[in-house]
Scaffold this motif. Structure first.
Motif, PDB file in Angstrom:
ATOM      1  N   ALA A   1      22.330 -38.191  53.422  1.00 32.77           N
ATOM      2  CA  ALA A   1      23.570 -37.421  53.479  1.00 32.77           C
ATOM      3  C   ALA A   1      23.633 -36.332  52.411  1.00 32.77           C
ATOM      4  O   ALA A   1      23.045 -36.450  51.344  1.00 32.77           O
ATOM      5  CB  ALA A   1      24.771 -38.353  53.329  1.00 32.77           C
TER       6      ALA A   1
ATOM      7  N   HIS B   1      27.473 -48.241  57.586  1.00 31.02           N
ATOM      8  CA  HIS B   1      28.047 -49.119  56.570  1.00 31.02           C
ATOM      9  C   HIS B   1      27.020 -49.339  55.459  1.00 31.02           C
ATOM     10  O   HIS B   1      27.238 -50.132  54.561  1.00 31.02           O
ATOM     11  CB  HIS B   1      28.439 -50.457  57.195  1.00 31.02           C
ATOM     12  CG  HIS B   1      27.241 -51.228  57.666  1.00 31.02           C
ATOM     13  ND1 HIS B   1      26.730 -51.106  58.938  1.00 31.02           N
ATOM     14  CD2 HIS B   1      26.427 -52.064  57.015  1.00 31.02           C
ATOM     15  CE1 HIS B   1      25.655 -51.854  59.043  1.00 31.02           C
ATOM     16  NE2 HIS B   1      25.442 -52.450  57.892  1.00 31.02           N
TER      17      HIS B   1
ATOM     18  N   GLU C   1      33.334 -50.440  55.935  1.00 28.75           N
ATOM     19  CA  GLU C   1      32.995 -51.767  56.421  1.00 28.75           C
ATOM     20  C   GLU C   1      33.479 -51.906  57.858  1.00 28.75           C
ATOM     21  O   GLU C   1      34.192 -51.044  58.371  1.00 28.75           O
ATOM     22  CB  GLU C   1      33.652 -52.817  55.522  1.00 28.75           C
ATOM     23  CG  GLU C   1      33.126 -52.746  54.106  1.00 28.75           C
ATOM     24  CD  GLU C   1      33.721 -53.837  53.221  1.00 28.75           C
ATOM     25  OE1 GLU C   1      33.241 -54.965  53.297  1.00 28.75           O
ATOM     26  OE2 GLU C   1      34.663 -53.548  52.484  1.00 28.75           O
ATOM     27  N   SER C   2      33.110 -53.014  58.509  1.00 23.80           N
ATOM     28  CA  SER C   2      33.480 -53.127  59.908  1.00 23.80           C
ATOM     29  C   SER C   2      34.998 -53.219  60.025  1.00 23.80           C
ATOM     30  O   SER C   2      35.661 -53.832  59.195  1.00 23.80           O
ATOM     31  CB  SER C   2      32.789 -54.319  60.565  1.00 23.80           C
ATOM     32  OG  SER C   2      33.320 -55.509  60.094  1.00 23.80           O
TER      33      SER C   2
ATOM     34  N   LEU D   1      32.010 -51.393  45.904  1.00 23.43           N
ATOM     35  CA  LEU D   1      30.929 -51.474  46.893  1.00 23.43           C
ATOM     36  C   LEU D   1      29.572 -51.247  46.237  1.00 23.43           C
ATOM     37  O   LEU D   1      28.623 -52.000  46.445  1.00 23.43           O
ATOM     38  CB  LEU D   1      31.116 -50.417  47.979  1.00 23.43           C
ATOM     39  CG  LEU D   1      32.098 -50.689  49.101  1.00 23.43           C
ATOM     40  CD1 LEU D   1      32.050 -49.538  50.091  1.00 23.43           C
ATOM     41  CD2 LEU D   1      31.791 -52.004  49.809  1.00 23.43           C
TER      42      LEU D   1
ATOM     43  N   LEU E   1      24.918 -48.214  52.341  1.00 22.53           N
ATOM     44  CA  LEU E   1      24.877 -47.278  51.213  1.00 22.53           C
ATOM     45  C   LEU E   1      23.476 -46.742  50.954  1.00 22.53           C
ATOM     46  O   LEU E   1      23.311 -45.690  50.339  1.00 22.53           O
ATOM     47  CB  LEU E   1      25.383 -47.976  49.953  1.00 22.53           C
ATOM     48  CG  LEU E   1      26.905 -48.052  49.845  1.00 22.53           C
ATOM     49  CD1 LEU E   1      27.344 -49.221  48.991  1.00 22.53           C
ATOM     50  CD2 LEU E   1      27.450 -46.750  49.260  1.00 22.53           C
ATOM     51  N   GLY E   2      22.463 -47.479  51.407  1.00 19.58           N
ATOM     52  CA  GLY E   2      21.090 -47.008  51.269  1.00 19.58           C
ATOM     53  C   GLY E   2      20.824 -45.847  52.210  1.00 19.58           C
ATOM     54  O   GLY E   2      20.265 -44.817  51.817  1.00 19.58           O
ATOM     55  N   VAL E   3      21.246 -45.971  53.461  1.00 17.19           N
ATOM     56  CA  VAL E   3      21.046 -44.909  54.446  1.00 17.19           C
ATOM     57  C   VAL E   3      21.760 -43.636  53.994  1.00 17.19           C
ATOM     58  O   VAL E   3      21.216 -42.536  54.071  1.00 17.19           O
ATOM     59  CB  VAL E   3      21.554 -45.362  55.845  1.00 17.19           C
ATOM     60  CG1 VAL E   3      21.602 -44.192  56.806  1.00 17.19           C
ATOM     61  CG2 VAL E   3      20.664 -46.471  56.393  1.00 17.19           C
ATOM     62  N   VAL E   4      22.965 -43.783  53.482  1.00 18.26           N
ATOM     63  CA  VAL E   4      23.721 -42.625  53.009  1.00 18.26           C
ATOM     64  C   VAL E   4      22.952 -41.906  51.906  1.00 18.26           C
ATOM     65  O   VAL E   4      22.773 -40.687  51.946  1.00 18.26           O
ATOM     66  CB  VAL E   4      25.107 -43.055  52.468  1.00 18.26           C
ATOM     67  CG1 VAL E   4      25.838 -41.855  51.884  1.00 18.26           C
ATOM     68  CG2 VAL E   4      25.938 -43.688  53.574  1.00 18.26           C
ATOM     69  N   ALA E   5      22.473 -42.671  50.934  1.00 20.84           N
ATOM     70  CA  ALA E   5      21.760 -42.069  49.799  1.00 20.84           C
ATOM     71  C   ALA E   5      20.516 -41.336  50.271  1.00 20.84           C
ATOM     72  O   ALA E   5      20.092 -40.351  49.676  1.00 20.84           O
ATOM     73  CB  ALA E   5      21.387 -43.150  48.785  1.00 20.84           C
ATOM     74  N   ASP E   6      19.924 -41.832  51.349  1.00 24.26           N
ATOM     75  CA  ASP E   6      18.691 -41.250  51.863  1.00 24.26           C
ATOM     76  C   ASP E   6      18.888 -39.918  52.577  1.00 24.26           C
ATOM     77  O   ASP E   6      18.046 -39.043  52.484  1.00 24.26           O
ATOM     78  CB  ASP E   6      18.065 -42.224  52.866  1.00 24.26           C
ATOM     79  CG  ASP E   6      16.830 -42.882  52.297  1.00 24.26           C
ATOM     80  OD1 ASP E   6      16.465 -42.547  51.164  1.00 24.26           O
ATOM     81  OD2 ASP E   6      16.242 -43.717  53.000  1.00 24.26           O
TER      82      ASP E   6
ATOM     83  N   ILE F   1      26.168 -54.422  45.828  1.00 21.72           N
ATOM     84  CA  ILE F   1      24.933 -54.535  46.610  1.00 21.72           C
ATOM     85  C   ILE F   1      23.753 -54.935  45.741  1.00 21.72           C
ATOM     86  O   ILE F   1      23.533 -54.363  44.682  1.00 21.72           O
ATOM     87  CB  ILE F   1      24.563 -53.228  47.352  1.00 21.72           C
ATOM     88  CG1 ILE F   1      24.909 -52.006  46.504  1.00 21.72           C
ATOM     89  CG2 ILE F   1      25.207 -53.159  48.692  1.00 21.72           C
ATOM     90  CD1 ILE F   1      24.489 -50.711  47.141  1.00 21.72           C
TER      91      ILE F   1
END
Ligand code: ATP
Ligand code: ADP
Ligand code: SF4
Ligand code: SF4
Ligand code: MG
Ligand code: MG
Lengths: 355, 328
Positions: free
Chosen positions: B221, B212, B40-41, B253, B214-219, B257
């Motif tokens: 990483a 930050h 998180e920030s 987390l 979790l969608g981008v990570v799943a896509d 979401i």
């Protein structure tokens, strides 16, 4: 069916585009909102999604009378509020309140939290007589989950999520019927965002509120909304129930938008179909003729440049029943499922995992 | 191993006291691999990236300890001029805010060309040709004309692609991307991430992606490292962590979401707020918000426990968390 609490027809807001300092010359106009229609039922949440600059905030501001529309009607309980002034307008304003996006700049840093939340009572003293205000403010703090002892603190002493709670308390002060929330959780971290979303849902039931909930996060909007409108360049291009929009979208823009959302499930990577749009959104000073999405649409044909597609049930679905039958402004509307269906017993279902 | 960060610590001396921004970050990126650092920030992601790149503001910043091993060499022991040689040529960075990261008074062609004249000693003419090639590569339409434009003349998505072009110019072995799409709309984010993933695999680079989301990570990483209060609290292959998190913060987390694929009921919300980095709670920094917390959590800082050959968790009770035992 009962009369909707809010009915918006042909809403337009254009801003003049000028050049020159002394002799201002109008050289064009920004068509920020360019013909928006929707209704809001009592107790319902209408979500509005769309990318940056598509006119979401401008819609919000006209609904709350912070901007005068260039054209169109906003009917609140059947009465067009764009024509009201003076006392009548003031009475309506009380019933439509706004929550703003930025919890850092939307609160006056020199006022105490108590004064911020109580400020609406200065304009509408009939809601709370002077002697009663202090109690009401403390009650409101409690309602939004803040310690009433904080009443004499200043905004900078609060975190982003807490400030958003203060903004919500202020919006509730006059006991409105409608709350227009413009990106109320966008500036918040995930862990805090869930707290504020839950709060807004609880308050909706408790105070029988109707929400217009604006956001660019499609997952947040699905979670909170009963119906969803998708905006592109100043217009709603598709509108329907959350199931109709997310599981049976028929407008190419909605499909592209949904397919672009990264979902928090690595197993969905292979199952997903991505529609990558080319190019950028055109400027609202220079909106394409016909269908405004045609410069980025992979299905565009000649007709799309000539005729504006109306926001209505597309002709090809006229004799159908089912979730694909809903308003979609496309000449060649066709259903296409882009969000991979959830695997039933896979992990990650927040509603079943115990805490 | 391409990059190995060992127990990195960074602090800032400010007027109000010491900010403990990074408190023992340990992570690795292999060649050709994408590691996502999620937090998180204020959790210390950008400061970590700056320390690895050697672009930290010192002072007020100070490296409090640790190692940054790049191909086995500890960068923290090198002289500034040696680090400068590595920056750009061996490792490059993509920033969130492209408008402030690019030079506003230089054309993008000149900025891209400079990479080749300075680092590769190319002639200006050849450098210009390479700049056009690169802009083409990141799908800027009419690249040969647009090299003469200034950053502000491009849209946000195009600027971000130009930054990717700059980062790729010298074909570095490692790219650090700090929230490269956070400021962009989702359709543009998809364009940019798509491009980044394609180029990353084509050039076989390692990517350290800070986000930050979790969608981008799943896509994108391969592995993920979750940061909280300046520490990596869990790291694991991406599939494992979404199935069964081994740290209560990660689990909170994931559960908080909203989902795109169904409406869901009430969201789980992690209680409380992220800690103030000037006064990090003793013991486990997450204990005031953790549903599993016990006395030991308030006293003893959890070490990085080995969960499996490829997973670690900084939680005394990682086993319970992993089993998903009811814990309220
Ligand atoms: N006062 C104004 N004068 C001129 N143009 C304006 C004004 N307010 C908004 N606009 C323009 O109108 C368009 C719509 O703006 P609006 O703020 O409603 O977008 P939005 O959908 O809320 O975007 P975001 O997601 O970035 O908040 C934009 O192109 C904006 O630049
Ligand atoms: N130049 C600086 N001076 C003082 N504090 C700083 C500075 N840069 C970062 N910090 C602090 O370090 C912490 C971590 O920041 P950062 O790495 O930027 O977080 P993020 O995870 O959002 O990228 C924050 O508390 C931030 O305020
Ligand atoms: S009307 Fe034509 S251009 Fe517009 S969305 Fe439909 S197919 Fe695309
Ligand atoms: S160590 Fe204790 S407080 Fe920290 S995450 Fe684990 S259970 Fe929670
Ligand atoms: Mg807005
Ligand atoms: Mg950052």
């Amino acid at each position: 069916m009962a009369e909707p609490i809010l009915e918006v027809r042909g809403l337009v807001k254009h801003y003049p585009l000028t050049r020159g300092v002394l002799f201002k010359k109008q050289i064009g106009e920004v068509r920020a909102v360019d013909g928006v229609d929707f209704t809001l039922d009592r107790g319902e949440t209408l979500g509005i999604v769309g990318e940056s600059g598509c006119g979401k905030s401008t819609v919000a501001k006209t609904l709350c009378n912070l901007e005068r529309p260039t054209a169109g009607e906003i009917r609140y309980r059947g009465e067009d509020i764009t024509r009201l002034s003076g006392k009548a307008l003031k009475a309506v304003r009380r019933n439509i309140q706004m929550v703003f996006q930025d919890p850092y700049t939307s609160l006056n840093p020199r006022m105490t939290v108590g004064d911020i939340i109580g400020e609406p009572y200065e304009i509408h003293p009939e809601v709370a007589p002077k002697g009663d205000r202090h109690r009401k403010v403390r009650e409101l703090l409690d309602v939004v989950g803040l310690d009433p002892e904080y009443v004499n603190r200043y905004p900078h002493q609060f975190s982003g999520g807490q400030r958003q709670r203060i903004g919500i308390a202020r919006a509730l002060a006059l006991r409105p019927e409608i709350v227009v929330a413009d990106e109320p959780v966008s500036a918040l971290d995930v862990s805090v965002q869930a707290q504020v979303i839950n709060l807004m849902e609880r308050l909706q039931t408790e105070f029988e509120l109707s929400y217009v909930f604006i956001a660019h996060d499609l997952s947040v909007v699905r979670h909170i909304s009963d119906r969803v409108g998708v905006m592109y360049l100043g217009r709603i291009v598709e509108i329907g129930t959350d199931e109709q929009i997310y599981e049976h979208p028929t407008h190419p823009y909605t499909q592209a938008l949904l397919s672009a959302v990264p979902v928090p499930d690595p197993d969905a990577r292979e199952r997903r179909e991505r529609i990558i749009l080319s190019g950028d959104v055109p400027s609202p000073t220079d909106i394409p003729s016909g269908c405004r999405f045609r410069t980025r649409c992979w299905k565009a044909r000649e007709r799309c440049a000539l005729e504006v597609p109306p926001l209505a049930v597309p002709a090809e679905f006229r004799y159908d029943t089912g979730p694909q039958v809903h308003d979609s402004a496309c000449h060649f509307a066709a259903e296409r499922q882009v969000v991979p269906p959830r695997e039933r017993d896979a992990g990650g279902d927040s509603s079943t995992r115990a805490h | 191993m391409l990059l190995e960060v060992r127990d990195l610590r960074v602090e800032f001396r400010t007027r109000d006291g010491v900010v403990h921004a990074v408190n023992g970050v340990t992570c690795e990126v292999d060649a050709g691999e994408t590691l996502a650092v999620l937090g998180e920030s204020g959790s210390g992601k950008s400061v970590t990236a700056q320390a690895i790149m050697g672009i930290l503001d010192i002072p007020p910043g100070r490296i409090g300890g640790g190692q940054v091993l790049f191909r086995g060499t500890d960068l923290l022991t090198l002289k500034e001029e040696e680090r400068r040689r590595i920056r750009g040529a061996e490792m490059a960075m993509i920033f969130q805010d492209s408008l402030s990261a690019l030079n506003p008074v230089m054309t993008v062609g000149a900025q891209l060309g400079e990479m080749f004249t300075v680092h590769r000693g190319m002639s200006r003419k050849d450098a210009r040709a390479r700049a056009v090639e690169l802009m083409d590569r990141v799908r800027i339409p009419a690249a040969s004309q647009r090299v003469r434009d200034y950053p502000h003349q491009f849209s946000g998505g195009m600027r971000q692609r130009i930054m990717i072009a700059m980062a790729l110019a010298l074909e570095p072995a490692l790219i650090i991307a700090d929230e490269p799409t956070t400021a962009l709309d989702v359709t543009v984010q998809a364009q940019v991430m798509d491009l980044l993933a394609e180029l990353r695999s084509e050039y076989g680079m390692g990517l350290l992606l800070i986000t930050h989301d979790l969608g981008v990570v799943a896509d994108v990483a391969d592995r993920i490292a979750v940061m909280y209060a300046g520490r990596i609290v869990e790291s694991a292959p991406v599939h494992d962590i979404y199935k069964a998190p081994a740290h209560p913060y990660t689990r909170g987390l994931l559960d908080s979401i909203p989902r795109l694929d169904h409406k869901g009921r009430e969201l789980y919300a992690i209680r409380g707020l992220p800690p103030n980095l000037q006064a990090i709670p003793p013991g486990c920094a997450f204990h005031p918000r953790c549903p599993l917390a016990r006395d030991v959590c308030r006293k003893d800082v959890p070490p990085l426990y080995e969960v499996s050959g490829t997973r670690t968790s900084a939680c005394h009770f990682w086993r319970e968390c992993l089993d998903g035992r009811a814990d309220s």
